[in-house]
Design an enzyme around this catalytic site. Structure first.
Site: not given
Length: 225
Positions: A103, A171, A213
């Protein structure tokens, strides 16, 4: 062992960077439609520049966490392809090399006129010139909604040869990344989801490891040997 790891906003959130999947639908107090689409940039480029200047500043102040460091360690022992949806450089500062930023990156600027890329200054605006063509057409080198992610051929090839595919802090709502797990499973990889909660595509994974995480990624990496 050939491993592909996809990381999303959840891994950077533990370093203090907010995600855009907030309950109020806002991203750093802005609507996605106002700061993260080509139409938004055409409509109000000054606002978009200010938004990404603030994001660039926040990312510079953040520090890589234990999950970032664990994935860097994993690359020392296995054939790892690290793909991230994140635009920060926390993986690199955590010790990872050859990170695939599907991205884009906050650290890069892109000329909307000629396509030239260059290291972004800390702040850009509508008058920032392109060093290649001199046009005042600089924009963040970020893949906005409605644009094609970068490096897709390289990513698909890595997934198709992977023995393990893992998604960390994603997500499961943004495609094409949300389809990576399904494709990896179809091509024979063991698929693991590491997340605070189940994602929208948890059914595509053989197993889920639930938790922060910084806790579950180091533990998972250690278990791979």
């Amino acid at each position: 062992m050939r491993i592909v790891v996809l990381t999303g906003a959840g891994i950077s959130a533990e370093s203090g960077l907010r995600t855009f999947r907030a309950a109020d639908g806002l991203w750093e107090d802005h609507r996605i439609e106002d700061v993260a689409t080509p139409e938004a940039f055409a409509r109000d480029p000054a606002l978009v520049h200010r938004f990404y200047n603030a994001r660039r500043s926040a990312a510079a102040q953040a520090k890589p966490n234990l999950a970032h460091h664990a994935l860097a360690d994993l690359a020392k022992r296995h054939d790892l392809t690290l793909v991230t949806q994140n635009v920060d450089d926390l993986h690199e500062r955590g010790g990872s090399t050859n990170v695939i930023h599907m991205h884009g990156e906050l650290a890069s600027a892109l000329c909307a006129a000629c396509g030239h890329r260059w290291p972004s200054p800390a702040e850009t605006d509508v008058k920032t010139p392109c060093p290649a063509c001199s046009a005042a057409a600089a924009r963040p080198d970020i893949v906005w909604f409605g644009e094609m992610p970068y490096h897709m051929e390289r990513i698909w090839q890595a997934i198709e040869r992977a023995e393990i595919f893992a998604a960390v802090g994603t997500s499961g709502q943004v495609y094409p990344a949300a389809g990576f797990g399904q494709h990896a499973r179809r091509t024979g990889a063991h698929c693991v989801e590491l997340n605070l909660d189940q994602s929208a595509v948890s059914r595509d994974f053989h197993e889920q490891l639930i938790g922060p995480a910084t806790h579950i990624v180091p533990k998972w990496v250690a278990g791979l040997g």
